[in-house]
Motif scaffolding. Structure first.
Motif, mmCIF file in Angstrom:
data_model
loop_
_atom_site.group_PDB
_atom_site.id
_atom_site.type_symbol
_atom_site.label_atom_id
_atom_site.label_comp_id
_atom_site.label_asym_id
_atom_site.label_seq_id
_atom_site.Cartn_x
_atom_site.Cartn_y
_atom_site.Cartn_z
ATOM 1 N N ILE A 1 0.709 -1.157 -0.086
ATOM 2 C CA ILE A 1 -0.138 0.280 0.089
ATOM 3 C C ILE A 1 0.902 1.400 -0.201
ATOM 4 N N PRO A 2 1.230 1.733 -1.199
ATOM 5 C CA PRO A 2 1.913 3.179 -1.260
ATOM 6 C C PRO A 2 1.190 4.289 -0.918
ATOM 7 N N TYR A 3 2.037 5.345 -0.075
ATOM 8 C CA TYR A 3 1.512 6.323 0.387
ATOM 9 C C TYR A 3 2.498 7.550 -0.178
ATOM 10 N N ARG A 4 1.929 9.014 0.156
ATOM 11 C CA ARG A 4 2.844 9.868 -0.589
ATOM 12 C C ARG A 4 3.894 10.539 0.741
ATOM 13 N N GLY A 5 4.580 9.514 1.120
ATOM 14 C CA GLY A 5 5.296 9.805 2.365
ATOM 15 C C GLY A 5 5.085 8.704 3.445
ATOM 16 N N ALA A 6 6.244 8.956 4.384
ATOM 17 C CA ALA A 6 6.169 8.180 5.568
ATOM 18 C C ALA A 6 5.251 8.365 6.663
ATOM 19 N N GLY A 7 5.342 9.911 6.509
ATOM 20 C CA GLY A 7 4.401 10.410 7.780
ATOM 21 C C GLY A 7 2.808 9.790 7.445
ATOM 22 N N PRO A 8 2.384 10.155 6.368
ATOM 23 C CA PRO A 8 0.982 9.540 5.928
ATOM 24 C C PRO A 8 0.717 8.087 6.245
ATOM 25 N N ALA A 9 1.665 7.252 5.858
ATOM 26 C CA ALA A 9 1.785 5.786 6.115
ATOM 27 C C ALA A 9 1.735 5.546 7.588
ATOM 28 N N LEU A 10 2.648 6.159 8.229
ATOM 29 C CA LEU A 10 2.674 5.835 9.621
ATOM 30 C C LEU A 10 1.279 6.268 10.393
ATOM 31 N N ASN A 11 0.787 7.200 9.850
ATOM 32 C CA ASN A 11 -0.744 7.584 10.446
ATOM 33 C C ASN A 11 -1.632 6.593 10.247
ATOM 34 N N ASP A 12 -1.619 5.819 9.258
ATOM 35 C CA ASP A 12 -2.546 4.900 8.987
ATOM 36 C C ASP A 12 -2.306 3.612 9.733
ATOM 37 N N LEU A 13 -0.971 3.355 9.885
ATOM 38 C CA LEU A 13 -0.422 2.224 10.713
ATOM 39 C C LEU A 13 -0.764 2.359 12.011
ATOM 40 N N LEU A 14 -0.681 3.749 12.431
ATOM 41 C CA LEU A 14 -1.112 3.934 14.045
ATOM 42 C C LEU A 14 -2.765 3.945 14.270
ATOM 43 N N GLY A 15 -3.284 4.169 13.213
ATOM 44 C CA GLY A 15 -4.824 4.080 13.144
ATOM 45 C C GLY A 15 -5.439 2.739 13.021
ATOM 46 N N GLY A 16 -4.440 1.795 12.596
ATOM 47 C CA GLY A 16 -4.758 0.209 12.136
ATOM 48 C C GLY A 16 -5.458 0.090 10.810
ATOM 49 N N GLN A 17 -5.538 1.012 10.128
ATOM 50 C CA GLN A 17 -5.868 0.790 8.521
ATOM 51 C C GLN A 17 -4.831 -0.066 7.756
ATOM 52 N N VAL A 18 -3.903 -0.054 8.301
ATOM 53 C CA VAL A 18 -2.914 -1.097 7.640
ATOM 54 C C VAL A 18 -2.210 -2.008 8.603
ATOM 55 N N ASP A 19 -1.646 -2.991 8.255
ATOM 56 C CA ASP A 19 -1.071 -4.142 9.304
ATOM 57 C C ASP A 19 0.401 -3.872 9.693
ATOM 58 N N MET A 20 1.286 -3.308 8.704
ATOM 59 C CA MET A 20 2.711 -3.342 9.201
ATOM 60 C C MET A 20 3.486 -2.208 8.235
ATOM 61 N N MET A 21 4.606 -1.923 8.638
ATOM 62 C CA MET A 21 5.435 -1.098 7.991
ATOM 63 C C MET A 21 6.765 -1.553 7.971
ATOM 64 N N PHE A 22 7.526 -1.399 6.848
ATOM 65 C CA PHE A 22 9.113 -1.576 6.939
ATOM 66 C C PHE A 22 9.632 -0.075 6.887
ATOM 67 N N ASP A 23 9.905 0.442 8.107
ATOM 68 C CA ASP A 23 10.040 1.883 8.071
ATOM 69 C C ASP A 23 11.314 2.289 8.442
ATOM 70 N N ASN A 24 11.959 3.409 8.281
ATOM 71 C CA ASN A 24 13.367 3.997 8.917
ATOM 72 C C ASN A 24 12.952 4.318 10.329
ATOM 73 N N LEU A 25 13.907 3.832 10.853
ATOM 74 C CA LEU A 25 13.580 3.759 12.351
ATOM 75 C C LEU A 25 13.166 5.090 13.124
ATOM 76 N N PRO A 26 13.965 6.021 12.696
ATOM 77 C CA PRO A 26 13.664 7.528 13.250
ATOM 78 C C PRO A 26 12.353 7.945 13.353
ATOM 79 N N SER A 27 11.518 7.543 12.136
ATOM 80 C CA SER A 27 10.321 8.347 12.199
ATOM 81 C C SER A 27 9.373 7.484 12.854
ATOM 82 N N SER A 28 9.735 6.042 13.315
ATOM 83 C CA SER A 28 8.794 5.206 14.056
ATOM 84 C C SER A 28 9.081 5.013 15.484
ATOM 85 N N MET A 29 10.167 5.812 15.915
ATOM 86 C CA MET A 29 10.857 5.545 17.248
ATOM 87 C C MET A 29 10.043 6.204 18.425
ATOM 88 N N SER A 30 9.547 7.215 18.096
ATOM 89 C CA SER A 30 8.755 7.768 19.182
ATOM 90 C C SER A 30 7.385 7.108 19.474
#
Length: 324
Positions: free
Chosen positions: A181-210
């Motif tokens: 599921i492609p998004y227009r940036g890691a930020g929007p993708a993270l928002n949907d992962l946090l909200g439970g709209q997607v199942d998982m993410m292979f992310d760069n650690l800094p944007s997910s660390m907090s």
């Protein structure tokens, strides 16, 4: 013959003018184009370094986010900007290797359309899931994924982004099938992962660390050369028998082609000094990044090596850019 004799003083005059220009540089604000949306790792690294870089150079540094196309829109803007030192940009594995490897219609050449300045930082990649995902560790996760081919999905910052390639490498290495599921940036993708709209993410650690530290995301594996002090219970992909998924990401600083060498050297020296500052190193470390600060030639070699590697991966996995 007279014209030939004139060439030497003209060249010397141009050299003097370039040096004089570099000595007065910068005399107005500098912008750094981040080729992804706010909130992702590229944005975090740019802002941590940009603030101090501006103070070091004596002018404000303004961060400009230009997301889309897996980073290609912003990267094209960097490549086509005036080569005067007042427009810089962030180079990433996505923009300078993955995109170039899988998109034949890309509007720039990562090897000739940029003047590398330095590698700012390296970061681990991390596999995270929403806490509601029915797996507490990687073993349980893999079992669940193998039982659910095509029913689960992973978010990325865009087609032909580093997250996309890592996800495809993972699928190939484990023989699993997860929807992309492609998004227009890691930020929007993270928002949907946090909200439970997607199942998982292979992310760069800094944007997910907090989010990991707040318990809003569950980390299952990292791509790094060793376990992280901040996440001692999270194994590396290499530990899990998946060395082909164990590549980190990097974030460099580049300028448009033909930017004067004296200006490149001046920005490089300032960036290296900033990256040696304890407060900058600590902020990057807290985000899960490791400062680098190498030479323009060394960063150019990194771009070349990463591009070669990604061309092999893309060909092997038959990844096609679909414009998303």
């Amino acid at each position: 013959m007279k014209l030939h004799h004139l060439a030497v003083p003209v060249m010397a005059a141009l050299s003097v003018m370039t040096t004089a220009y570099a000595q007065t540089y910068p005399n107005k604000p500098i912008r750094i184009i981040v080729p992804f949306a706010p909130g992702g790792t590229t944005d975090i690294v740019a802002r941590v370094v940009g603030d101090k870089l501006g103070k070091e150079l004596g002018q404000a540094v303004v961060i400009e986010n230009r997301g889309g196309g897996g980073g290609s829109i912003g990267a094209t803007a960097i490549a086509k900007a005036d080569p005067d030192g007042y427009t810089l940009g962030i180079s990433t594995v996505s923009t300078h290797a993955v995109n170039a490897a899988c998109n034949p219609k890309l509007g720039y050449n990562p090897l000739t359309d940029f003047a590398p300045i330095t590698n700012l930082a390296r970061t681990p990649n991390v596999l995270t899931v929403n806490p509601k995902f029915p797996a507490q560790d990687f073993k349980q996760y893999l079992e669940h994924v193998k039982k659910s081919p095509g029913k689960l999905n992973y978010a990325t910052s865009g087609t032909c982004s580093i997250q996309h390639i890592v996800g495809e490498q993972f699928k190939l290495a484990t023989g699993t099938f997860i929807l992309h599921i492609p998004y227009r940036g890691a930020g929007p993708a993270l928002n949907d992962l946090l909200g439970g709209q997607v199942d998982m993410m292979f992310d760069n650690l800094p944007s997910s660390m907090s989010h990991i530290q707040a318990g809003k995301l569950r980390p299952l594996a990292i791509a790094w050369n060793k376990r992280l002090d901040a996440l001692p219970n999270v194994p590396t992909f290499a530990e899990l028998g998946l060395p082909q998924v164990n590549d980190p990401a990097w974030y460099g600083l580049v300028a448009p082609p033909k930017t004067p060498d004296d200006i490149i050297k001046k920005i490089n020296a300032a960036a290296v000094k900033v990256l040696a500052m304890p407060e900058v190193r600590e902020r990057l470390k807290q985000s899960g990044a490791e400062p680098v600060g190498n030479s323009p030639a060394e960063h150019a070699a990194e771009i070349q090596a990463e591009l070669d590697k990604m061309k092999t991966v893309v060909k092997k996995q038959n990844i096609k850019f679909d414009g998303s």
